[in-house]
Design a protein around this motif. Structure first.
Motif, PDB file in Angstrom:
ATOM      1  N   GLY A   1       0.907  -1.289   0.264  1.00 41.75           N
ATOM      2  CA  GLY A   1       0.192  -0.548   0.178  1.00 41.75           C
ATOM      3  C   GLY A   1       0.779   1.141  -0.109  1.00 41.75           C
TER       4      GLY A   1
ATOM      5  N   ASP B   1      -6.631   4.349   4.372  1.00 41.42           N
ATOM      6  CA  ASP B   1      -6.957   3.478   2.955  1.00 41.42           C
ATOM      7  C   ASP B   1      -6.948   4.983   2.180  1.00 41.42           C
ATOM      8  OD1 ASP B   1      -7.466   1.906   1.091  1.00 41.42           O
ATOM      9  OD2 ASP B   1      -9.016   0.845   1.848  1.00 41.42           O
ATOM     10  N   TYR B   2      -6.575   4.827   1.371  1.00 42.48           N
ATOM     11  CA  TYR B   2      -6.534   5.589  -0.312  1.00 42.48           C
ATOM     12  C   TYR B   2      -7.232   4.525  -1.306  1.00 42.48           C
ATOM     13  CZ  TYR B   2      -3.944   9.711   1.431  1.00 42.48           C
ATOM     14  OH  TYR B   2      -3.444  10.382   2.118  1.00 42.48           O
ATOM     15  N   GLN B   3      -7.935   5.267  -1.925  1.00 45.21           N
ATOM     16  CA  GLN B   3      -9.139   4.381  -3.198  1.00 45.21           C
ATOM     17  C   GLN B   3      -9.006   4.907  -4.031  1.00 45.21           C
ATOM     18  OE1 GLN B   3     -12.680   3.047  -1.096  1.00 45.21           O
ATOM     19  NE2 GLN B   3     -12.099   2.053   0.029  1.00 45.21           N
TER      20      GLN B   3
ATOM     21  N   SER C   1      -8.195  -0.291  -3.047  1.00 48.34           N
ATOM     22  CA  SER C   1      -7.979  -0.009  -2.305  1.00 48.34           C
ATOM     23  C   SER C   1      -6.348   0.191  -3.121  1.00 48.34           C
ATOM     24  CB  SER C   1      -7.569  -0.613  -0.824  1.00 48.34           C
ATOM     25  OG  SER C   1      -6.734  -0.302   0.254  1.00 48.34           O
TER      26      SER C   1
ATOM     27  N   ASN D   1      -3.886  -0.339  -0.442  1.00 45.13           N
ATOM     28  CA  ASN D   1      -3.772  -0.905   0.828  1.00 45.13           C
ATOM     29  C   ASN D   1      -2.998  -2.534   0.236  1.00 45.13           C
ATOM     30  OD1 ASN D   1      -2.940   0.858   2.196  1.00 45.13           O
ATOM     31  ND2 ASN D   1      -4.758   0.937   3.330  1.00 45.13           N
ATOM     32  N   GLN D   2      -4.010  -3.348  -1.301  1.00 47.00           N
ATOM     33  CA  GLN D   2      -3.884  -4.320  -1.948  1.00 47.00           C
ATOM     34  C   GLN D   2      -2.711  -4.753  -2.595  1.00 47.00           C
ATOM     35  OE1 GLN D   2      -8.264  -3.612  -3.262  1.00 47.00           O
ATOM     36  NE2 GLN D   2      -8.883  -5.613  -2.312  1.00 47.00           N
TER      37      GLN D   2
END
Length: 598
Positions: free
Chosen positions: A99, A129-131, A140, A142-143
């Motif tokens: 992420g 979380d940045y999407q 996301s 973070n994935q």
């Protein structure tokens, strides 16, 4: 379903059929009756151990699934997470390659109430979380797994550390670059997207959830001082209600910054331009594992594939916050507008100047009292002289009360006439005291919010930022608590002694005489759980005021005041009423007339 999605599903089904035909094998037939218990247990253990592997899909199947779910980002979801650190003398911030996001922030010059490292946020308590919006739906960051690179740069002639995370797709990439300057609590972030064909929206959605960690021993006071602050691009400051257990707000205007403000520390996010579509929430948990639970969601625009913002992880120090961004210093509560100017322009500067030359904060408080009292001494002197004049003419006032016992309006008119002839103003003793009130109330906001006093001891008080308990009661007294603060008791006793001296000085009678004794007792209940520094300041202030008046009394002669009043009386014997006095008398007559009609 479009043509590409239909083709993908057909290929995926064909691969599953081929796999099940060529790679599946019949289960071996075993004779359970001829198997010993030991062998059966061994087989059972082997089955338990190998069963998870049997459910794992081959890499080619995973790749197909990732391709279907993540599209051009499918290659980024597999990888190994690593941690990286940006650090200076003030703060240590840890990031994850998964992420490219902040995982924890430690303030290196502070400790918790339990003398543990002060971790402002960590992976267990915080989620940022940045999407991004893609043709496959919201994803996301973070994935995704990022590659990292560190370097040293210069920001406005100040050395800084820089950490870059890059996630490369087949056609483009996403880069997150963080910069931390030396001797700074602010981390700057720049996000860049290049060649991403599947982006459907030029905005990034940020969701920040935080269970604020307990940093102070008194969690009740911490919760009262913890809330969400925000500042609009139009220059309006606001916050979620500090007293509400559950609160939420959706600001209608774009936001410049959002702060999760605790009593002494703040985590904040700051826009280079603005945040839109902002939602803010806070709840008070039923347990004591966290102070408050907060959530902030917002949208950051991608302009030409770029977005920038900053984080602040640091103390609620007024001078530090003032340098961060406009009005960020409002995370330190300096009080209402009629007292905040005292704190902002006088007390803060005076406090920090004394802090540079004196290390004992109890001594600093004493010096602040003496400096303020010296500065306000002319008002104190005028107040004393005004009260002395009222005391000297008390016989004339009592004579008017006896002359017009049943006519209050006539009594007041004659008193006004008497004051005019004698050259005495009934408010001359009160007005100077009123002018000193902003300084008195300013301290009510300054000391409870002064991080400089945190964990600083003086005499028996182990921490001037909280109450100085000398005895814990086996029960709780309503509005008082279950402890006894010695500085608060000393403040109360000194105020009662001062009130008695003042009543003798002014010859006070009636309700005003008793009110002076009620107020100290009331404040004893109010201040018992307030910081020891505040009660100590009021105690020292009472003692200095008492000393000033005792000193003035030695140099002020009532006989000379009487002589001066008699001279004014002869001089003003034919003095006409002033316009103000005439209007006041007319108003009193009209009020009395209306009263009689009713």
């Amino acid at each position: 379903m479009d043509r590409n999605q239909a083709t993908g599903l057909i290929l995926f089904a064909a691969v599953l059929l081929i796999y099940s035909f060529f790679f599946s094998s019949p289960e071996p037939v075993t004779d359970e009756q001829n198997t010993s218990p030991t062998e059966a247990q061994a087989e059972k253990g082997t089955e338990q151990t190998t069963s998870p592997k049997a459910t794992e899909l081959p890499d080619n199947i995973k790749n197909l699934q990732n391709q279907e779910q993540f599209g051009e980002f499918s290659a980024l979801v597999e990888g190994k997470e690593e941690l990286f650190v940006l650090e200076n003398d003030l703060v240590k911030i840890t990031f994850s390659s998964k992420g490219g996001e902040v995982k924890s922030a430690e303030l290196k010059n502070y400790k918790t109430w339990a003398k543990q490292p002060l971790i402002l946020l960590d992976e267990q308590s915080t989620s940022i979380d940045y999407q991004i919006q893609t043709s496959k739906g919201p994803m996301s960051l973070n994935q995704f797994h990022f590659e990292s690179e560190t370097s040293t740069v210069t920001v406005e002639e100040t050395p800084a550390q820089q950490l870059s995370f890059t996630a490369k797709t087949g056609a483009g990439n996403i880069t997150r670059t963080y910069t931390l300057a030396d001797d700074d609590y602010v981390v700057n972030q720049r996000i860049e997207t290049n060649g991403l064909s599947s982006l459907t929206d030029q905005n990034i959605t940020v969701v920040w959830q935080d269970k604020l960690k307990k940093q102070e021993a008194d969690i009740s006071e911490s919760r009262r001082k913890t809330y969400v602050n925000f500042y609009t691009t139009e220059g309006d400051y606001d916050y979620l209600s500090a007293s509400s257990d559950e609160d939420a707000e959706r600001p209608s205007e774009p936001i410049k910054w959002i702060a999760f403000k605790q009593r002494f520390f703040t985590s904040g996010i700051i826009a280079s331009q603005q945040f839109s579509d902002v939602n803010l929430e806070q709840t008070v948990p039923t347990d004591t594992m966290s102070v408050k639970n907060m959530t902030a969601s917002m949208s950051i625009p991608l302009e030409n594939g770029q977005a920038t913002n900053s984080y602040y992880f640091g103390p609620n120090n007024y001078k530090i916050l003032k340098k961060v961004t406009p009005d960020f210093e409002r995370n330190v509560d300096m009080g209402y507008f009629f007292v905040s100017w005292v704190n902002k322009y006088i007390i803060v500067n005076l406090f920090h100047y004394l802090e540079k030359v004196i290390s004992n904060y109890g001594v600093i408080i004493i010096l602040i009292v003496f400096i303020i009292k010296l500065f306000l001494f002319p008002l104190t002197y005028k107040s004393y002289i005004g009260m002395a004049k009222m005391r000297v003419i008390k016989p004339e006032i009592d004579e008017l009360k006896e002359k017009y016992p049943d006519d209050p309006t006539k009594q007041q008119q004659e008193q006004m006439k008497l004051f005019s002839q004698l050259g005495v103003s009934p408010i001359s003793g009160c007005l100077p005291m009123i002018l000193q009130m902003p300084f008195l109330f300013a301290m009510f906001f300054f000391f409870p919010n002064s991080i400089e006093l945190r964990q600083e001891s003086f005499l028996w008080a182990h921490d001037l930022s909280t109450y100085d308990s000398i005895f814990t009661l086996p029960f709780t007294i309503p509005f008082y608590g279950n402890h006894v603060s010695l500085f608060t008791l000393l403040m109360t006793v000194s105020q009662i002694v001062y009130t008695r001296f003042n009543n003798q000085l002014t010859a006070a009678q009636g309700p005003m005489k008793n009110l002076g004794y009620i107020m100290p007792v009331t404040f004893m209940f109010v201040l018992n759980s307030y910081p020891a520094a505040l009660s100590f300041y009021y105690f020292v202030s009472n003692m200095v005021t008492f000393g000033q008046q005792a000193l003035i009394k030695r140099f002020v002669d009532d006989d000379k005041i009487r002589e001066k009043i008699d001279q004014n009386k002869k001089k003003n014997v034919n003095k006409k009423k002033s316009k103000f006095q005439q209007r006041l008398e007319d108003a009193m007559k009209a009020a009395e007339s209306n009263k009689k009609k009713k």
